[in-house]
Design a protein around this motif. Sequence first.
Motif, PDB file in Angstrom:
ATOM      1  N   VAL A 117       0.858  -1.185   0.000  1.00 34.01           N
ATOM      2  CA  VAL A 117       0.000   0.000   0.000  1.00 34.01           C
ATOM      3  C   VAL A 117       0.893   1.233   0.000  1.00 34.01           C
ATOM      4  O   VAL A 117       1.904   1.285   0.715  1.00 34.01           O
ATOM      5  CB  VAL A 117      -0.931   0.032   1.234  1.00 34.01           C
ATOM      6  N   MET A 118       0.519   2.229  -0.813  1.00 31.37           N
ATOM      7  CA  MET A 118       1.291   3.478  -0.850  1.00 31.37           C
ATOM      8  C   MET A 118       0.375   4.657  -1.126  1.00 31.37           C
ATOM      9  O   MET A 118      -0.581   4.553  -1.897  1.00 31.37           O
ATOM     10  CB  MET A 118       2.372   3.414  -1.928  1.00 31.37           C
ATOM     11  N   GLU A 119       0.689   5.785  -0.494  1.00 33.26           N
ATOM     12  CA  GLU A 119       0.038   7.041  -0.819  1.00 33.26           C
ATOM     13  C   GLU A 119       0.610   7.563  -2.127  1.00 33.26           C
ATOM     14  O   GLU A 119       1.834   7.603  -2.315  1.00 33.26           O
ATOM     15  CB  GLU A 119       0.271   8.068   0.292  1.00 33.26           C
ATOM     16  N   ALA A 120      -0.275   7.990  -3.018  1.00 35.80           N
ATOM     17  CA  ALA A 120       0.153   8.419  -4.356  1.00 35.80           C
ATOM     18  C   ALA A 120       0.602   9.883  -4.347  1.00 35.80           C
ATOM     19  O   ALA A 120       0.009  10.730  -5.016  1.00 35.80           O
ATOM     20  CB  ALA A 120      -0.972   8.203  -5.358  1.00 35.80           C
ATOM     21  N   MET A 121       1.660  10.160  -3.599  1.00 36.59           N
ATOM     22  CA  MET A 121       2.251  11.494  -3.633  1.00 36.59           C
ATOM     23  C   MET A 121       3.249  11.505  -4.792  1.00 36.59           C
ATOM     24  O   MET A 121       4.451  11.372  -4.629  1.00 36.59           O
ATOM     25  CB  MET A 121       2.910  11.835  -2.296  1.00 36.59           C
ATOM     26  N   TRP A 122       2.708  11.660  -5.997  1.00 36.00           N
ATOM     27  CA  TRP A 122       3.465  11.469  -7.244  1.00 36.00           C
ATOM     28  C   TRP A 122       4.676  12.374  -7.353  1.00 36.00           C
ATOM     29  O   TRP A 122       5.704  11.995  -7.934  1.00 36.00           O
ATOM     30  CB  TRP A 122       2.537  11.646  -8.443  1.00 36.00           C
ATOM     31  N   THR A 123       4.592  13.592  -6.799  1.00 36.92           N
ATOM     32  CA  THR A 123       5.667  14.568  -6.941  1.00 36.92           C
ATOM     33  C   THR A 123       6.985  14.042  -6.372  1.00 36.92           C
ATOM     34  O   THR A 123       8.062  14.354  -6.892  1.00 36.92           O
ATOM     35  CB  THR A 123       5.270  15.882  -6.229  1.00 36.92           C
ATOM     36  N   ARG A 124       6.930  13.248  -5.322  1.00 37.72           N
ATOM     37  CA  ARG A 124       8.153  12.730  -4.703  1.00 37.72           C
ATOM     38  C   ARG A 124       8.945  11.830  -5.652  1.00 37.72           C
ATOM     39  O   ARG A 124      10.131  11.581  -5.417  1.00 37.72           O
ATOM     40  CB  ARG A 124       7.804  11.945  -3.433  1.00 37.72           C
ATOM     41  N   PHE A 125       8.290  11.329  -6.705  1.00 34.57           N
ATOM     42  CA  PHE A 125       8.939  10.378  -7.604  1.00 34.57           C
ATOM     43  C   PHE A 125       9.518  11.037  -8.858  1.00 34.57           C
ATOM     44  O   PHE A 125      10.132  10.357  -9.680  1.00 34.57           O
ATOM     45  CB  PHE A 125       7.954   9.269  -7.983  1.00 34.57           C
ATOM     46  N   PHE A 126       9.325  12.344  -8.995  1.00 33.08           N
ATOM     47  CA  PHE A 126       9.890  13.041 -10.151  1.00 33.08           C
ATOM     48  C   PHE A 126      11.423  12.963 -10.118  1.00 33.08           C
ATOM     49  O   PHE A 126      12.025  13.175  -9.062  1.00 33.08           O
ATOM     50  CB  PHE A 126       9.482  14.524 -10.120  1.00 33.08           C
ATOM     51  N   PRO A 127      12.073  12.694 -11.254  1.00 32.52           N
ATOM     52  CA  PRO A 127      13.539  12.766 -11.302  1.00 32.52           C
ATOM     53  C   PRO A 127      14.070  14.101 -10.794  1.00 32.52           C
ATOM     54  O   PRO A 127      15.126  14.156 -10.160  1.00 32.52           O
ATOM     55  CB  PRO A 127      13.854  12.553 -12.786  1.00 32.52           C
ATOM     56  N   LEU A 128      13.327  15.191 -11.049  1.00 37.82           N
ATOM     57  CA  LEU A 128      13.745  16.500 -10.559  1.00 37.82           C
ATOM     58  C   LEU A 128      13.857  16.492  -9.034  1.00 37.82           C
ATOM     59  O   LEU A 128      14.830  17.021  -8.468  1.00 37.82           O
ATOM     60  CB  LEU A 128      12.742  17.569 -11.002  1.00 37.82           C
ATOM     61  N   VAL A 129      12.879  15.922  -8.362  1.00 43.59           N
ATOM     62  CA  VAL A 129      12.878  15.913  -6.895  1.00 43.59           C
ATOM     63  C   VAL A 129      14.024  15.068  -6.365  1.00 43.59           C
ATOM     64  O   VAL A 129      14.716  15.458  -5.411  1.00 43.59           O
ATOM     65  CB  VAL A 129      11.517  15.417  -6.364  1.00 43.59           C
TER      66      VAL A 129
END
Length: 347
Positions: free
Chosen positions: A130-142
């Motif tokens: 199970v995971m929260e879909a905080m998509w921004t954390r997965f950006f290569p930029l981040v």
Amino acid sequence: MAADKPTIRWGIIATGLIASWFAADISIPRPDAKANHIIQAIGSSSYDKGKKFAETHVPGKSPTIGTYEEVFANPEVDIVYIGTPHAFHKQNCLDAIKHGKHVLCEKAFALNAAEAREVFEAAAEKGVFVMEAMWTRFFPLVKSLQHLLHTDKVIGEVKRVFCDFGLQQDIPALPAGSRLKDPALGAGSLLDIGIYSLTWGLLGLGQQTEMPKIVASQHLVDGVDVASAVIVSFPQGQQGILTSTTFAKTPRSFCRIEGTKGAVVVEGFVASAPASYAVHLDGDEEPKKYEFERIGKGFYWEADAVAVDIAAGRKQSEVMPWAETIRVLSILDEVRRQGGARFPMEG
């Protein structure tokens, strides 16, 4: 072969805007994809809505259209993506877990930390991912920026982060049943967009695991926060000044991270989808800019990471672990306690 990319079969729950972005994104052919994504089923409140969603956002495919319960029970579905309003997340997650499905659930993961704990306990008992879909954390930029800040320490010791996420939404003018206006659906700027400002603050300050000291203020209209302001402070003197508003659109430069040797400014159309950052070192005449192109919107990076984790037998993401979801929601709980926003189901 071990080198083969994992294949994962998705059930999409809800047919709203963010679910449409997710479905379209994971269907884009990408040369650097880390996984194969198959949209196996669409769960909708009506067959016609589900059929239109599939035709519009996954053209040429033939996913099964059905109720949420039919998606949860579908043996051809490996993982359920939940894109319903915040207030339904807990029950949707529990229903999926009951059927042994892995879960990727949109942010905010739940209305509060207590609900999140309930879901994670069920997931641990069932042995599903199970995971929260905080998509921004997965950006290569981040990921690049975190390495630059906290491994290379290019701007020295990070001391302060400012981040704002503002959208002009005119919440009072929306219909009563809007997810942005109805407290029973988890309405308000905080869970919708303020969570991104908080995320940037936590990432910028170095991903400490402890709870910060919190000072917060909210402006409420009919019990719904239309603007929130939060200061998080850590024992080492680091501070995040983090805001969300529905009164005005934030300029492209939405985040500033200050350190002992300079600052970083992050830009993008909105705080959830960063496009570039610039490093301004003390004494340098010109900043060094880092730009990151992407096709689509960028939801596929989190989807790839989830598929790889599940293939490896992991139940949590290192990037967005359960403890971090609970910490973020605990901070948001305290912001609402101080600011006054309440949800009806909380009593």
